[in-house]
Structures are given as structure tokens and as C-alpha cells.
Design a protein around this motif. Structure first.
Motif, PDB file in Angstrom:
ATOM      1  N   PRO A   1      32.357  39.320  43.311  1.00 55.73           N
ATOM      2  CA  PRO A   1      33.423  39.435  42.304  1.00 55.73           C
ATOM      3  C   PRO A   1      32.918  40.029  40.982  1.00 55.73           C
ATOM      4  CG  PRO A   1      32.760  37.148  42.573  1.00 55.73           C
ATOM      5  CD  PRO A   1      32.044  37.917  43.621  1.00 55.73           C
ATOM      6  N   VAL A   2      33.675  41.008  40.486  1.00 55.65           N
ATOM      7  CA  VAL A   2      33.354  41.626  39.201  1.00 55.65           C
ATOM      8  C   VAL A   2      34.636  41.712  38.378  1.00 55.65           C
ATOM      9  CG1 VAL A   2      31.379  42.965  40.015  1.00 55.65           C
ATOM     10  CG2 VAL A   2      33.669  43.942  40.183  1.00 55.65           C
ATOM     11  N   THR A   3      34.488  41.671  37.065  1.00 56.82           N
ATOM     12  CA  THR A   3      35.639  41.688  36.167  1.00 56.82           C
ATOM     13  C   THR A   3      35.675  42.990  35.382  1.00 56.82           C
ATOM     14  OG1 THR A   3      35.497  39.288  35.936  1.00 56.82           O
ATOM     15  CG2 THR A   3      36.819  40.473  34.311  1.00 56.82           C
ATOM     16  N   LEU A   4      36.848  43.623  35.353  1.00 56.82           N
ATOM     17  CA  LEU A   4      37.024  44.860  34.592  1.00 56.82           C
ATOM     18  C   LEU A   4      37.328  44.546  33.134  1.00 56.82           C
ATOM     19  CD1 LEU A   4      39.145  47.088  37.003  1.00 56.82           C
ATOM     20  CD2 LEU A   4      36.674  46.968  36.779  1.00 56.82           C
ATOM     21  N   SER A   5      37.428  45.599  32.336  1.00 58.14           N
ATOM     22  CA  SER A   5      37.708  45.432  30.910  1.00 58.14           C
ATOM     23  C   SER A   5      39.083  44.814  30.669  1.00 58.14           C
ATOM     24  CB  SER A   5      37.617  46.779  30.201  1.00 58.14           C
ATOM     25  OG  SER A   5      38.520  47.716  30.776  1.00 58.14           O
ATOM     26  N   THR A   6      39.971  44.867  31.672  1.00 58.34           N
ATOM     27  CA  THR A   6      41.316  44.277  31.536  1.00 58.34           C
ATOM     28  C   THR A   6      41.321  42.782  31.804  1.00 58.34           C
ATOM     29  OG1 THR A   6      41.761  44.847  33.847  1.00 58.34           O
ATOM     30  CG2 THR A   6      42.475  46.429  32.164  1.00 58.34           C
ATOM     31  N   GLY A   7      40.181  42.216  32.226  1.00 54.84           N
ATOM     32  CA  GLY A   7      40.092  40.780  32.484  1.00 54.84           C
ATOM     33  C   GLY A   7      40.412  40.376  33.903  1.00 54.84           C
ATOM     34  N   ILE A   8      40.770  41.323  34.761  1.00 55.85           N
ATOM     35  CA  ILE A   8      41.107  41.014  36.158  1.00 55.85           C
ATOM     36  C   ILE A   8      39.841  41.127  37.013  1.00 55.85           C
ATOM     37  CG2 ILE A   8      42.585  41.584  38.108  1.00 55.85           C
ATOM     38  CD1 ILE A   8      44.086  40.603  35.642  1.00 55.85           C
ATOM     39  N   THR A   9      39.683  40.177  37.933  1.00 54.12           N
ATOM     40  CA  THR A   9      38.506  40.143  38.800  1.00 54.12           C
ATOM     41  C   THR A   9      38.842  40.718  40.181  1.00 54.12           C
ATOM     42  OG1 THR A   9      37.599  38.218  37.656  1.00 54.12           O
ATOM     43  CG2 THR A   9      36.784  38.652  39.878  1.00 54.12           C
ATOM     44  N   TYR A  10      37.928  41.575  40.676  1.00 51.29           N
ATOM     45  CA  TYR A  10      38.085  42.213  41.984  1.00 51.29           C
ATOM     46  C   TYR A  10      36.766  42.106  42.750  1.00 51.29           C
ATOM     47  CZ  TYR A  10      41.982  44.583  39.593  1.00 51.29           C
ATOM     48  OH  TYR A  10      43.120  44.863  38.885  1.00 51.29           O
TER      49      TYR A  10
END
Length: 434
Positions: free
Chosen positions: A47-56
Motif C-alpha cells: 500500500p502506498v499513498t498519493l498526494s491526494t491522501g488515497i491509498t492504493y
């Protein structure tokens, strides 16, 4: 009959009880929603989090970005950066949940390796460049092996390697090793070339290093050598260099003709044809170079390729032949070959629009209005009909002008020629009768 029916009923009941007593399978366990990637809907392994705060999950969001998207899949917000922050908290929660459900057949997700970083690439590039300056083959080969493994692991690593100027570093290393004798560093030079082939295109700095006198000499030696892999790598790298740099090496023409005469594969052949086209079209001494190619028998080799080659190779061969026909010596050799005119006519409308343009241009350059026999022969193999079709299906202005001139020239001899039967011609492309 009653006993048989009773037995079946009892057995069905036993099977039902047994199934209810068994623990639920991994497929029946409900996975918490926040453990699943919003893109793949599968449980996240990294799991990694983008600058938008959503984790993928890293693999899923990598594929999303690689396909050209620059927005967050969930929020649809434009991503100002593609940086991904590992979400260790959610990863630890997923791993603990896997351990808690291990009795149901759920396997613990392993802790992912840290992704390749710019720092890793820059450090390895520094080691490679430093080793090449010292002439240290062993150190450089270790660095090259790491870089090659990174590139093969996944597309993200490949982008990281290429995006941090590795090609320019490898080109400088190639130049450094090229200062010594060829045999002394032949293995490491071949490995540098192999890595360069998946880093194309090369930047201007790298082209300058590879286009130096020493580097180009080594490239030509590889091109004319016996190692098939190194020959193909050299052909791909040489194609990247400018005609101005290439024309300084006198042995290159012979090496390119050898590659065409003794092909090792379509990739290498296409690369060599592209290089020849650049030399006879863009080099300052292009007429001298074209005449040298003609003397080495390139025209006959090109006609053989046009006769039997695949689409991409045939197109490039027609382009090279068209450029060679810009010069009198090339034109004379082309005209003297009995296959030239029939082949050029045959390839019109059969390969590609560009190939048709090349073929029309070749005919326009070699036909002589005083050569009645050649013009009648052209009419007999369907030149008039093919040129009419070219005008009707559409073409660029230059090709249209040349086709029109050729039709006017051929029209004067139509009464003297017995044209072939129209059923053998490619007339299905006509929009209207002529």
C-alpha cells in the motif's frame, strides 16, 4: 426402493453436516474494505499513498499512471506529483489480519522490498563512471549487472533508471573504455552496449560521447564482428547518432553493407537501413557516400529485400533506393538492373502510403523520356493503371506531381504497348473508371 431412497437421504444429510463443521475457506472470508485497493479491488500487498491522501496498491497505481493518467482514480484530482509514500500502518494492519485468519488458509503478505530510488541509481552510475575512468572492468560489470537487473524487474524500475540519465553515463563509460585497445575491454564494452539498447533514445550528451572518434571506431568494430548480440546492439546505437558524426568513419559503410548482405534479424536490418538512409540523405559528403554504397553492391541487395522483405523492411529499402537515385551513379546502377522498374511498380499500393511515395519517386528519377523500350515495358506491367490509382486514393503533393508527370510521359506510348489484362491488376482501389 424405500431402503435405497432412505440411504440417499441419510448420506445427503451427513455431507451437509460435514460441510457445516468445516472452517470457512479463504474465498468465504470477508476482507475489510479499507484493505482492498480502489483500483484492483484486491487486498493490497504494497500500500502506498498519493498526494491526494488515497491509498492504493503500488502495482495497480503504477499501471494507472503508466497508461497516461495524471489524476487520482478516486478523487479525480490532478496529481501535482507522482511520488508515492509507503503506508506502513495499513500494511501492518493487513499483515496482522492475515495472521489472525491463517487458520482459514490466509497467507501472510510479505513485507515488500523498498522500491528503487533515484539515489540508488545515481550511486550505481557514479560507481560505473568512476570504474570506467580507472579502467576497472570488474567494478563496472557489477554495476552494469545491477542496472540490467533493475531494468528487467519491472517498468517502474526501468523508468527510474532511464529517467535519471543512466544512458548518458553509460555512453561516457563507453567512451572512457574506448581509449584503450579494443581487446582489453571488449566484454565490458559489449555489456554497456546491451544496456544502452533498452535506454533509447540517447540524450545529446550521450550521443556526443558515442560519436567521438574512439567510440565510433569501437561501435563499427562490433558492427562488423562475429558476436551476433553485439552486432545488433551496435546497429541500434549507431542509428541514434547523427549523419555528421557517422560520416567521419570510413569503415562504417563497409560494415553496414555487410549487415545487409549477411542479415542477423529484422531489427538489425531495419536499424542499418535507417542509418544508411540518414547517411545518403543528410551527410555533407552524401554523394561520395552514396557512390561508395553503390560500388559495394547495395543496389542489388536493396532490390532483393524489396522482392522478398517484410513490410517494414521493404519500406525502408525503398527509401534508401530513392535517396541513392538522387545521384547519377546510383541512378545508372538502378536502371541497369532488370528487376528495378517491375519491382517499383509492383510495390505501389501494396506496402504503405510512404512506400508508394518512394516507389513513384524512384520511377520519376530513373525514367528517361527517350528510352522508349523502358516506357513500353512499364506500360506492359501496369504502371499506367497503378499511377492512376495513386492519384485517386490520395497522396502528398510531391507524389501527386511526380505521378502526373509520369502519366503524361507514359500516355504518349500507350498505343504502342499491349497492356496486360486488367484482371491481373490491382484495380479494386479505383473510385471511378478511367
Amino acid at each position: 426402493m424405500v431402503l435405497s431412497w432412505t440411504k440417499r437421504k441419510v448420506f445427503r444429510h451427513l455431507r451437509k453436516v460435514t460441510k457445516e463443521d468445516q472452517p470457512p475457506s479463504a474465498d468465504e472470508i470477508v476482507i475489510p474494505v479499507h484493505f482492498c485497493c480502489p483500483v484492483s479491488l484486491d487486498i493490497m500487498k504494497d500500500p502506498v499513498t498519493l498526494s491526494t491522501g488515497i491509498t492504493y496498491d503500488r502495482d495497480s497505481i503504477d499501471k494507472w499512471l503508466e497508461s497516461g493518467n495524471n489524476t487520482c482514480p478516486v478523487t479525480k484530482q490532478l496529481l501535482t506529483t507522482s511520488d508515492m509514500i509507503p503506508n506502513h500502518a495499513i500494511r501492518k494492519m493487513i499483515q496482522d489480519w492475515c495472521v489472525d485468519n491463517s487458520s482459514h488458509g490466509v497467507q501472510r503478505i510479505p513485507t515488500p522490498r523498498a522500491p528503487l530510488s533515484r539515489y540508488d541509481v545515481s550511486q550505481e552510475c557514479k560507481a560505473l563512471l568512476s570504474g570506467s575512468q580507472r579502467g576497472d572492468d570488474a567494478t563496472c560489470r557489477e554495476s552494469l549487472a545491477k542496472i540490467k537487473a533493475w531494468g528487467k524487474e519491472n517498468e517502474r524500475n526501468k523508468r527510474c533508471v532511464v529517467g535519471n540519465g543512466s544512458a548518458d553515463v553509460l555512453a561516457r563509460a563507453f567512451q572512457n573504455f574506448s581509449r584503450d585497445s579494443f581487446g582489453k575491454h571488449v566484454v565490458v564494452l559489449a555489456e554497456i552496449l546491451e544496456n544502452l539498447t533498452w535506454m533509447l533514445p540517447i540524450g545529446e550528451e550521450g550521443k556526443g560521447c558515442l560519436g567521438s572518434e574512439n567510440s565510433l571506431t569501437r561501435l563499427v568494430l562490433f558492427l562488423g564482428g562475429n558476436d551476433l548480440g553485439a552486432r545488433q546492439s551496435a546497429s541500434l546505437v549507431i542509428k541514434e547518432l547523427s549523419a555528421e558524426a557517422l560520416e567521419k568513419n570510413e569503415q562504417l559503410v563497409e560494415a553496414l553493407v555487410k549487415m545487409i548482405r549477411e542479415p542477423i534479424g529484422p531489427i538489425a536490418t531495419k536499424s542499418c537501413l535507417a542509418t544508411i538512409f540518414n547517411l545518403v540523405s543528410l551527410a555533407q559528403s552524401r554523394e561520395v557516400i552514396a557512390e561508395r554504397f553503390v560500388e559495394l553492391g547495395l543496389v542489388s541487395l536493396l532490390l532483393d529485400i524489396i522482392l522478398d522483405g517484410e513490410r517494414g523492411i521493404t519500406e525502408k529499402a525503398l527509401g534508401v533506393l530513392d535517396s541513392i537515385c538522387d545521384f547519377q551513379k546510383g541512378k545508372d546502377f538502378a536502371k541497369s538492373n532488370a528487376l528495378m522498374v517491375p519491382l517499383a511498380i509492383k510495390k505501389i499500393l501494396r506496402v504503405s502510403e510512404l512506400a508508394s511515395s518512394f516507389a513513384v519517386s524512384i520511377l520519376w528519377k530513373v525514367w528517361d523520356k527517350r528510352d522508349e523500350g523502358a516506357l513500353i515495358e512499364a506500360l506492359q506491367v501496369g504502371a499506367f493503371q497503378k499511377l492512376l490509382v495513386v492519384l485517386q486514393v490520395g497522396c502528398d503533393d510531391s507524389t501527386k506531381e511526380k505521378a502526373t508527370e509520369l502519366l503524361k510521359l507514359l500516355n504518349a506510348y500507350r498505343g504502342k504497348a499491349q497492356c496486360v489484362d486488367s484482371s491481373s491488376l490491382e484495380l479494386k482501389y479505383l473510385k471511378k473508371s478511367f
